[in-house]
Scaffold this active site. Structure first.
Site, PDB file in Angstrom:
ATOM      1  N   SER A 176       3.512  -2.532  10.288  1.00  0.00           N
ATOM      2  CA  SER A 176       4.972  -2.515  10.415  1.00  0.00           C
ATOM      3  C   SER A 176       5.626  -3.850  10.030  1.00  0.00           C
ATOM      4  O   SER A 176       6.592  -4.291  10.658  1.00  0.00           O
ATOM      5  CB  SER A 176       5.380  -2.091  11.828  1.00  0.00           C
ATOM      6  OG  SER A 176       4.896  -0.790  12.099  1.00  0.00           O
ATOM      7  N   ASN A 191       0.877  -1.178   0.000  1.00  0.00           N
ATOM      8  CA  ASN A 191       0.000   0.000   0.000  1.00  0.00           C
ATOM      9  C   ASN A 191       0.913   1.227   0.000  1.00  0.00           C
ATOM     10  O   ASN A 191       1.554   1.518   1.010  1.00  0.00           O
ATOM     11  CB  ASN A 191      -0.887  -0.032   1.259  1.00  0.00           C
ATOM     12  CG  ASN A 191      -1.654   1.263   1.448  1.00  0.00           C
ATOM     13  OD1 ASN A 191      -1.792   2.067   0.527  1.00  0.00           O
ATOM     14  ND2 ASN A 191      -2.167   1.478   2.662  1.00  0.00           N
ATOM     15  N   TRP A 192       0.948   1.910  -1.125  1.00  0.00           N
ATOM     16  CA  TRP A 192       1.878   3.044  -1.249  1.00  0.00           C
ATOM     17  C   TRP A 192       1.292   4.339  -0.678  1.00  0.00           C
ATOM     18  O   TRP A 192       1.925   5.383  -0.726  1.00  0.00           O
ATOM     19  CB  TRP A 192       2.272   3.248  -2.714  1.00  0.00           C
ATOM     20  CG  TRP A 192       3.046   2.100  -3.303  1.00  0.00           C
ATOM     21  CD1 TRP A 192       3.510   0.983  -2.646  1.00  0.00           C
ATOM     22  CD2 TRP A 192       3.458   1.935  -4.671  1.00  0.00           C
ATOM     23  NE1 TRP A 192       4.177   0.144  -3.510  1.00  0.00           N
ATOM     24  CE2 TRP A 192       4.160   0.713  -4.768  1.00  0.00           C
ATOM     25  CE3 TRP A 192       3.305   2.697  -5.830  1.00  0.00           C
ATOM     26  CZ2 TRP A 192       4.710   0.245  -5.972  1.00  0.00           C
ATOM     27  CZ3 TRP A 192       3.850   2.230  -7.039  1.00  0.00           C
ATOM     28  CH2 TRP A 192       4.545   1.029  -7.097  1.00  0.00           C
ATOM     29  N   LYS A 193       0.081   4.275  -0.189  1.00  0.00           N
ATOM     30  CA  LYS A 193      -0.579   5.440   0.420  1.00  0.00           C
ATOM     31  C   LYS A 193      -0.423   6.676  -0.480  1.00  0.00           C
ATOM     32  O   LYS A 193      -0.413   6.551  -1.692  1.00  0.00           O
ATOM     33  CB  LYS A 193      -0.010   5.695   1.821  1.00  0.00           C
ATOM     34  CG  LYS A 193       0.021   4.436   2.680  1.00  0.00           C
ATOM     35  CD  LYS A 193       0.226   4.715   4.132  1.00  0.00           C
ATOM     36  CE  LYS A 193       0.399   3.416   4.879  1.00  0.00           C
ATOM     37  NZ  LYS A 193       0.221   3.529   6.313  1.00  0.00           N
ATOM     38  N   GLU A 212      -5.292  -5.337  10.637  1.00  0.00           N
ATOM     39  CA  GLU A 212      -4.262  -4.326  10.833  1.00  0.00           C
ATOM     40  C   GLU A 212      -4.499  -3.614  12.167  1.00  0.00           C
ATOM     41  O   GLU A 212      -5.297  -2.662  12.234  1.00  0.00           O
ATOM     42  CB  GLU A 212      -4.312  -3.288   9.718  1.00  0.00           C
ATOM     43  CG  GLU A 212      -4.094  -3.872   8.340  1.00  0.00           C
ATOM     44  CD  GLU A 212      -3.522  -2.832   7.387  1.00  0.00           C
ATOM     45  OE1 GLU A 212      -2.378  -2.998   6.981  1.00  0.00           O
ATOM     46  OE2 GLU A 212      -4.213  -1.858   7.084  1.00  0.00           O
ATOM     47  N   GLY A 242       2.879  -1.139   4.331  1.00  0.00           N
ATOM     48  CA  GLY A 242       2.935   0.281   4.000  1.00  0.00           C
ATOM     49  C   GLY A 242       4.375   0.718   3.774  1.00  0.00           C
ATOM     50  O   GLY A 242       4.928   0.581   2.680  1.00  0.00           O
ATOM     51  N   GLY A 243       4.993   1.213   4.828  1.00  0.00           N
ATOM     52  CA  GLY A 243       6.333   1.807   4.730  1.00  0.00           C
ATOM     53  C   GLY A 243       7.348   0.946   3.983  1.00  0.00           C
ATOM     54  O   GLY A 243       8.049   1.431   3.090  1.00  0.00           O
ATOM     55  N   GLU A 262      -6.642   4.506   8.145  1.00  0.00           N
ATOM     56  CA  GLU A 262      -6.452   5.948   7.866  1.00  0.00           C
ATOM     57  C   GLU A 262      -7.740   6.551   7.300  1.00  0.00           C
ATOM     58  O   GLU A 262      -8.067   7.699   7.569  1.00  0.00           O
ATOM     59  CB  GLU A 262      -5.248   6.145   6.929  1.00  0.00           C
ATOM     60  CG  GLU A 262      -3.936   5.913   7.675  1.00  0.00           C
ATOM     61  CD  GLU A 262      -2.792   5.387   6.830  1.00  0.00           C
ATOM     62  OE1 GLU A 262      -2.850   5.474   5.600  1.00  0.00           O
ATOM     63  OE2 GLU A 262      -1.821   4.866   7.428  1.00  0.00           O
ATOM     64  N   HIS A 317      -9.445   1.084   5.217  1.00  0.00           N
ATOM     65  CA  HIS A 317      -8.132   1.243   5.859  1.00  0.00           C
ATOM     66  C   HIS A 317      -8.294   2.140   7.079  1.00  0.00           C
ATOM     67  O   HIS A 317      -9.104   3.072   7.073  1.00  0.00           O
ATOM     68  CB  HIS A 317      -7.139   1.856   4.862  1.00  0.00           C
ATOM     69  CG  HIS A 317      -5.723   1.800   5.355  1.00  0.00           C
ATOM     70  ND1 HIS A 317      -5.229   2.705   6.258  1.00  0.00           N
ATOM     71  CD2 HIS A 317      -4.709   0.941   5.084  1.00  0.00           C
ATOM     72  CE1 HIS A 317      -3.954   2.402   6.523  1.00  0.00           C
ATOM     73  NE2 HIS A 317      -3.624   1.330   5.821  1.00  0.00           N
ATOM     74  N   GLY A 377       2.459   1.898  10.804  1.00  0.00           N
ATOM     75  CA  GLY A 377       3.396   3.013  10.659  1.00  0.00           C
ATOM     76  C   GLY A 377       4.107   3.394  11.943  1.00  0.00           C
ATOM     77  O   GLY A 377       4.703   4.463  12.039  1.00  0.00           O
TER      78      GLY A 377
HETATM   79  C1  PEP Z   1      -0.679  -0.029   6.017  1.00  0.00           C
HETATM   80  O1  PEP Z   1      -0.657   1.094   5.557  1.00  0.00           O
HETATM   81  O2  PEP Z   1      -1.636  -0.758   5.743  1.00  0.00           O
HETATM   82  C2  PEP Z   1       0.416  -0.482   6.872  1.00  0.00           C
HETATM   83  C3  PEP Z   1       0.314  -1.644   7.429  1.00  0.00           C
HETATM   84  O3  PEP Z   1       1.474   0.381   7.025  1.00  0.00           O
HETATM   85  P1  PEP Z   1       2.896   0.021   7.692  1.00  0.00           P
HETATM   86  O4  PEP Z   1       3.384  -1.253   7.061  1.00  0.00           O
HETATM   87  O5  PEP Z   1       3.771   1.192   7.380  1.00  0.00           O
HETATM   88  O6  PEP Z   1       2.668  -0.157   9.166  1.00  0.00           O
END
Ligand code: PEP
Length: 252
Positions: free
Chosen positions: A213, A10-12, A167, A234-235, A97, A95, A173
């Site tokens: 993460s 997920n590149w957000k 999640e 994500g990251g 966010e 999500h 994050g």
């Molecule tokens: C996400 O955005 O779904 C996520 C899990 O981010 P991260 O891996 O950065 O925690």
């Protein structure tokens, strides 16, 4: 039916168009193991260009959200048909966010998910508890409510029409990851709720991803759990150096 592990990035709201194309190319240029599936979710303006890079590969393209209507006065939204035209076959819904920053409710998430399914787009339904909910001992209640409300009035013929992503909000994050045991406990519970909502056979086919993460150092341990069928990242998905080792996680 065997659940094929899904490693999803997920590149957000990151990457310029050129960076998105480069990142997709860096991932697509590597031979990917045949026993797993990879998915990339760039920002909406990059979908079409990334689709061109992924053409003739097995990598799936996903949107980060989806509207439920095909067209209409929905300023700022993108319809399932538009996403399909841009090359997306999957879409993230709910999500944390979206839920936290944009106040998306379970009811809205359900509309998005239903719209995606009706258009033949595979939704990835994100659910997860906050730290307050975990500390209050209400993690499973939160997960069950989000599943039941997010999947209200949904009928599936096959379990692979839907993906669920567990999640924990406190792990997104933050660099904090749920332990493999915590992830398995939540995933096992979610599968039992899915069995109740649909039936046992369909629940066995639904992939449940872990997100929060995930990185090259913790992916093997998480993926070794029986009900962890992949990762939503994500990251660590924003660089090929960190996403490729996640894709190439080692099976036990
Ligand atoms: C996400 O955005 O779904 C996520 C899990 O981010 P991260 O891996 O950065 O925690």
């Amino acid at each position: 039916m065997q659940r094929i592990p899904l490693l999803a990035g997920n590149w957000k709201m990151f990457t310029t168009l050129a960076e998105a194309v480069d990142l997709a190319r860096a991932i697509a240029d590597h031979p990917l193991p045949a026993d797993r599936q990879v998915m990339l979710a760039p920002s909406a303006p990059a979908l079409h260009a990334v689709a061109e890079v992924l053409r003739d590969t097995d990598i799936a393209l996903a949107a980060q959200n989806v509207c439920w209507e095909d067209k209409g006065a929905f300023t700022g939204e993108i319809s399932p048909l538009m996403l399909k035209e841009a090359g997306a076959t999957m879409a993230i819904v709910g999500h944390s966010e979206r839920r936290q920053i944009f106040a998306e409710t379970d009811e809205l998430v359900n509309k998005r998910l239903t719209g995606a399914l009706q258009a033949g787009i595979t939704p990835i339904l994100c659910i997860g508890e906050t730290l307050t909910e975990r500390e209050a001992g209400s993690t499973m209640t939160t997960l069950e409510n989000q599943l039941r409300q997010g999947l209200a009035h949904v009928n599936l013929i096959r379990g692979d029409e839907l993906v669920v992503a567990y999640e924990p909000v406190w792990a997104i994050g933050t660099g904090k990851t749920a332990s493999a045991a915590q992830a398995q406990e939540a995933h096992g519970f979610c599968r039992s709720v899915l069995a109740d909502i649909f039936d046992k056979a369909i629940a066995q086919q639904i992939r449940i991803l872990y997100g929060g993460s995930v990185n090259p150092a913790n992916v093997d341990e998480l993926m070794a759990e029986a009900d962890v069928d992949g990762a939503l990242v994500g990251g660590a998905a924003l660089k090929a150096e960190t996403f490729l080792p996640i894709i190439n996680f080692k099976t036990q």
